[in-house]
Scaffold this motif. Sequence first.
Motif, PDB file in Angstrom:
ATOM      1  N   ALA A   1       4.001  -0.273   3.794  1.00  0.00           N
ATOM      2  CA  ALA A   1       5.102  -0.025   2.864  1.00  0.00           C
ATOM      3  C   ALA A   1       5.010  -0.974   1.672  1.00  0.00           C
ATOM      4  O   ALA A   1       5.220  -0.563   0.521  1.00  0.00           O
ATOM      5  N   GLU A   2       4.669  -2.235   1.926  1.00  0.00           N
ATOM      6  CA  GLU A   2       4.528  -3.206   0.840  1.00  0.00           C
ATOM      7  C   GLU A   2       3.361  -2.836  -0.071  1.00  0.00           C
ATOM      8  O   GLU A   2       3.464  -2.913  -1.300  1.00  0.00           O
ATOM      9  N   LEU A   3       2.249  -2.407   0.498  1.00  0.00           N
ATOM     10  CA  LEU A   3       1.098  -1.999  -0.315  1.00  0.00           C
ATOM     11  C   LEU A   3       1.434  -0.774  -1.168  1.00  0.00           C
ATOM     12  O   LEU A   3       1.034  -0.692  -2.330  1.00  0.00           O
ATOM     13  N   ILE A   4       2.174   0.153  -0.622  1.00  0.00           N
ATOM     14  CA  ILE A   4       2.585   1.330  -1.390  1.00  0.00           C
ATOM     15  C   ILE A   4       3.483   0.910  -2.550  1.00  0.00           C
ATOM     16  O   ILE A   4       3.339   1.394  -3.673  1.00  0.00           O
ATOM     17  N   ARG A   5       4.412  -0.022  -2.278  1.00  0.00           N
ATOM     18  CA  ARG A   5       5.290  -0.520  -3.339  1.00  0.00           C
ATOM     19  C   ARG A   5       4.468  -1.200  -4.439  1.00  0.00           C
ATOM     20  O   ARG A   5       4.662  -0.939  -5.632  1.00  0.00           O
ATOM     21  N   GLN A   6       3.507  -2.047  -4.047  1.00  0.00           N
ATOM     22  CA  GLN A   6       2.670  -2.740  -5.021  1.00  0.00           C
ATOM     23  C   GLN A   6       1.817  -1.759  -5.817  1.00  0.00           C
ATOM     24  O   GLN A   6       1.637  -1.928  -7.032  1.00  0.00           O
ATOM     25  N   ASN A   7       1.293  -0.732  -5.170  1.00  0.00           N
ATOM     26  CA  ASN A   7       0.518   0.288  -5.879  1.00  0.00           C
ATOM     27  C   ASN A   7       1.383   0.987  -6.927  1.00  0.00           C
ATOM     28  O   ASN A   7       0.924   1.272  -8.034  1.00  0.00           O
ATOM     29  N   GLY A   8       2.624   1.269  -6.574  1.00  0.00           N
ATOM     30  CA  GLY A   8       3.541   1.885  -7.534  1.00  0.00           C
ATOM     31  C   GLY A   8       3.755   0.991  -8.742  1.00  0.00           C
ATOM     32  O   GLY A   8       3.769   1.465  -9.890  1.00  0.00           O
ATOM     33  N   GLU A   9       3.921  -0.318  -8.517  1.00  0.00           N
ATOM     34  CA  GLU A   9       4.085  -1.259  -9.626  1.00  0.00           C
ATOM     35  C   GLU A   9       2.838  -1.289 -10.507  1.00  0.00           C
ATOM     36  O   GLU A   9       2.936  -1.312 -11.743  1.00  0.00           O
ATOM     37  N   LEU A  10       1.663  -1.303  -9.890  1.00  0.00           N
ATOM     38  CA  LEU A  10       0.420  -1.317 -10.662  1.00  0.00           C
ATOM     39  C   LEU A  10       0.266  -0.041 -11.493  1.00  0.00           C
ATOM     40  O   LEU A  10      -0.161  -0.090 -12.650  1.00  0.00           O
ATOM     41  N   ILE A  11       0.613   1.080 -10.930  1.00  0.00           N
ATOM     42  CA  ILE A  11       0.547   2.344 -11.673  1.00  0.00           C
ATOM     43  C   ILE A  11       1.488   2.293 -12.869  1.00  0.00           C
ATOM     44  O   ILE A  11       1.116   2.683 -13.991  1.00  0.00           O
ATOM     45  N   ASP A  12       2.712   1.790 -12.654  1.00  0.00           N
ATOM     46  CA  ASP A  12       3.667   1.657 -13.752  1.00  0.00           C
ATOM     47  C   ASP A  12       3.121   0.740 -14.839  1.00  0.00           C
ATOM     48  O   ASP A  12       3.241   1.029 -16.043  1.00  0.00           O
ATOM     49  N   MET A  13       2.509  -0.381 -14.444  1.00  0.00           N
ATOM     50  CA  MET A  13       1.945  -1.323 -15.416  1.00  0.00           C
ATOM     51  C   MET A  13       0.820  -0.674 -16.219  1.00  0.00           C
ATOM     52  O   MET A  13       0.735  -0.850 -17.441  1.00  0.00           O
ATOM     53  N   LEU A  14      -0.046   0.080 -15.545  1.00  0.00           N
ATOM     54  CA  LEU A  14      -1.146   0.754 -16.246  1.00  0.00           C
ATOM     55  C   LEU A  14      -0.628   1.797 -17.225  1.00  0.00           C
ATOM     56  O   LEU A  14      -1.142   1.921 -18.349  1.00  0.00           O
ATOM     57  N   GLN A  15       0.380   2.533 -16.822  1.00  0.00           N
ATOM     58  CA  GLN A  15       0.950   3.535 -17.716  1.00  0.00           C
ATOM     59  C   GLN A  15       1.580   2.866 -18.931  1.00  0.00           C
ATOM     60  O   GLN A  15       1.437   3.350 -20.056  1.00  0.00           O
ATOM     61  N   GLU A  16       2.267   1.760 -18.723  1.00  0.00           N
ATOM     62  CA  GLU A  16       2.878   1.027 -19.834  1.00  0.00           C
ATOM     63  C   GLU A  16       1.800   0.475 -20.764  1.00  0.00           C
ATOM     64  O   GLU A  16       1.928   0.531 -21.984  1.00  0.00           O
ATOM     65  N   ARG A  17       0.709  -0.030 -20.184  1.00  0.00           N
ATOM     66  CA  ARG A  17      -0.383  -0.568 -20.988  1.00  0.00           C
ATOM     67  C   ARG A  17      -1.026   0.542 -21.828  1.00  0.00           C
ATOM     68  O   ARG A  17      -1.373   0.336 -22.995  1.00  0.00           O
ATOM     69  N   LYS A  18      -1.182   1.747 -21.240  1.00  0.00           N
ATOM     70  CA  LYS A  18      -1.737   2.869 -21.993  1.00  0.00           C
ATOM     71  C   LYS A  18      -0.825   3.236 -23.165  1.00  0.00           C
ATOM     72  O   LYS A  18      -1.286   3.506 -24.270  1.00  0.00           O
ATOM     73  N   LYS A  19       0.485   3.235 -22.939  1.00  0.00           N
ATOM     74  CA  LYS A  19       1.436   3.556 -24.007  1.00  0.00           C
ATOM     75  C   LYS A  19       1.354   2.512 -25.113  1.00  0.00           C
ATOM     76  O   LYS A  19       1.358   2.852 -26.303  1.00  0.00           O
ATOM     77  N   THR A  20       1.280   1.233 -24.718  1.00  0.00           N
ATOM     78  CA  THR A  20       1.194   0.151 -25.702  1.00  0.00           C
ATOM     79  C   THR A  20      -0.096   0.277 -26.509  1.00  0.00           C
ATOM     80  O   THR A  20      -0.086   0.137 -27.735  1.00  0.00           O
TER      81      THR A  20
END
Length: 141
Positions: free
Chosen positions: A102-121
Amino acid sequence: MPKKSDSALRDRVIEYIKNKGMSVRAFEKAIGFPNGSIAQYTDNTSRDTLNKIACAYPDFDIDYIITGKKENVDISIYKHPVPYEFVQAMIDERKRHDEMNAELIRQNGELIDMLQERKKTAARMESAAECADASGSGLEK
């Protein structure tokens, strides 16, 4: 010497019933089959019919009844109870693994969000750079 039956499957079913310490009639009654139904079994008796018996008697080995071959399974491992502490340790270990997943899934979600934000930036910066080039800022190179 007893007469050889024309159905090995029926013989194995009757052998199973006798090993249970039951009469064929009592067995038929226990599983809701009509009187004399087992006597009519042939080697072509359907698996569905045998499955009905297996539902009432989980130790009824359909494959053995059909083929006459037993798997070489060491059943002695089932004769010794598993200590409660061992079972509890396995349950606790499973819970720990579930929590880690569950923790790894949560961390993966955060990383995906960070990558999407970086792409937008990056896209905004690229767009801003194109605008600056197009505006003719007058800066010399």
